[in-house]
Design an enzyme around this catalytic site. Sequence first.
Site, short mmCIF file in Angstrom:
data_model
loop_
_atom_site.label_atom_id
_atom_site.label_comp_id
_atom_site.label_asym_id
_atom_site.label_seq_id
_atom_site.Cartn_x
_atom_site.Cartn_y
_atom_site.Cartn_z
N ARG A 51 46.17 31.04 28.71
CA ARG A 51 46.71 29.77 29.20
C ARG A 51 46.25 29.42 30.60
O ARG A 51 45.80 28.29 30.87
CB ARG A 51 48.26 29.81 29.22
CG ARG A 51 48.91 29.47 27.93
CD ARG A 51 50.17 30.26 27.79
NE ARG A 51 49.79 31.66 27.67
CZ ARG A 51 49.51 32.23 26.49
NH1 ARG A 51 49.62 31.56 25.41
NH2 ARG A 51 49.11 33.50 26.43
N THR A 52 46.37 30.35 31.54
CA THR A 52 46.15 29.99 32.95
C THR A 52 44.69 29.61 33.18
O THR A 52 44.39 28.56 33.75
CB THR A 52 46.57 31.16 33.86
OG1 THR A 52 47.88 31.57 33.47
CG2 THR A 52 46.58 30.74 35.31
N LYS A 80 30.71 46.76 40.91
CA LYS A 80 29.86 47.59 41.79
C LYS A 80 30.61 47.96 43.06
O LYS A 80 30.04 48.53 43.99
CB LYS A 80 28.60 46.80 42.18
CG LYS A 80 27.78 46.31 41.01
CD LYS A 80 26.69 45.35 41.50
CE LYS A 80 26.27 44.42 40.38
NZ LYS A 80 25.56 43.24 40.91
N ARG A 101 42.99 35.32 39.64
CA ARG A 101 43.98 36.26 39.09
C ARG A 101 43.44 37.67 39.30
O ARG A 101 42.30 37.96 38.94
CB ARG A 101 44.23 36.01 37.60
CG ARG A 101 45.06 37.13 36.97
CD ARG A 101 45.45 36.83 35.55
NE ARG A 101 46.44 35.77 35.50
CZ ARG A 101 47.07 35.40 34.38
NH1 ARG A 101 46.82 36.03 33.24
NH2 ARG A 101 47.95 34.42 34.40
N HIS A 129 53.33 34.59 40.44
CA HIS A 129 52.50 33.72 39.57
C HIS A 129 52.96 32.28 39.81
O HIS A 129 53.58 31.65 38.97
CB HIS A 129 52.71 34.13 38.11
CG HIS A 129 51.74 33.53 37.13
ND1 HIS A 129 50.84 32.53 37.45
CD2 HIS A 129 51.54 33.80 35.81
CE1 HIS A 129 50.14 32.22 36.37
NE2 HIS A 129 50.54 32.98 35.37
#
Length: 350
Positions: A51-52, A80, A101, A129
């Site tokens: 969704r996000t 890395k 995120r 969030h």
Amino acid sequence: MKHFLDPTDFTLQELDEVMNRALDIIANRAKYADVCHGKKLATLFYEPSTRTRLSFTSAMMELGGNVLGFDSGQNSSASKGESVADTVRTVGCFADIIAMRHFKEGSAQVAGEFSPVPVINAGDGGHSHPTQTLTDMLTILREVGRFDHLTIGLCGDLKYGRTVHSLIKAMQRYEGNRFVLISPVELRLPEYMKNELGDNYVEVTTLEEAMPLVDVLYMTRIQRERFHEPEQYERLKNSFVLDMPKMNLARKDMIVLHPLPRVNEIAMEVDPDPRAAYFRQVENGKFVRMSLIYNLLNWQDKPRHIEHPATPTDKDCTNDRCITHTEPVEKRAYTDANGVLRCYYCDHAF
Ligand code: CP
């Protein structure tokens, strides 16, 4: 530089502006079709998302802008060993705004300190969030019509549920709101958050007790990915299941929200009930992110609103999920309104 890292980064007036803009976007889609022409959004997702990430992508496309980014740390130079700080400094050369995120708590704060362009926190570990909170708030506004004098039930994983933490932080700023906390003992809301709620909450252990009380029921999944011990997840995963017998105990005008994904905490038999608002909530996520992108790009001359100024300390955060253990940042803490020393990045109480 104005970012959106936490619900309290915006004043109540700014939140009103974001909500009103989202309502205007819903009513006048064509008016916004080109307002971000020539602008680029970078979506940096180190954790899975449906969704996000896709709603941010869709939002920027509907505003006439472009999107670039990665959907896994493994597909970026994080694999890395590149830090969040260096990554956002780099991506800021390619994009006008970043949505990130990350699995580390406090990572969004670090990104905001180093990025040359505005950063939106799309979820930082179990901490916060805030764009889900904007989604939840727009849904409450459209379905219930107000943000104050509500009884809000929050059910499930209140310890690791970042959407719960952000929603409580946002809704406790409005007058007369009360919270019914429904969770297993092991997954109760962190103490520092309960302290901030004062007398405005009760804790219960069954959904049956909560159903008649609430205007809004916020269901959440037990967060498997946050558990150190898999057997504890197995024991707790089916603690609460909302089904029609429980819905029949609730008021006719209440609503059920869920940030999704659901696992099995809402039975599918609930979906056709008009009070089940969780898929309408998904669509609101796109509209409110359109509003957020539009507003943030236009607010860059405004000062950032900070409610908790940091007091430098030499203490290390004791939360092993905190970004301060892996990024080159000062380990700073501050004292909250109750005199508790907390990490500036992840909010963990020492
Ligand atoms: N609500 C939410 O954050 O969903 P995703 O994990 O699918 O983005």
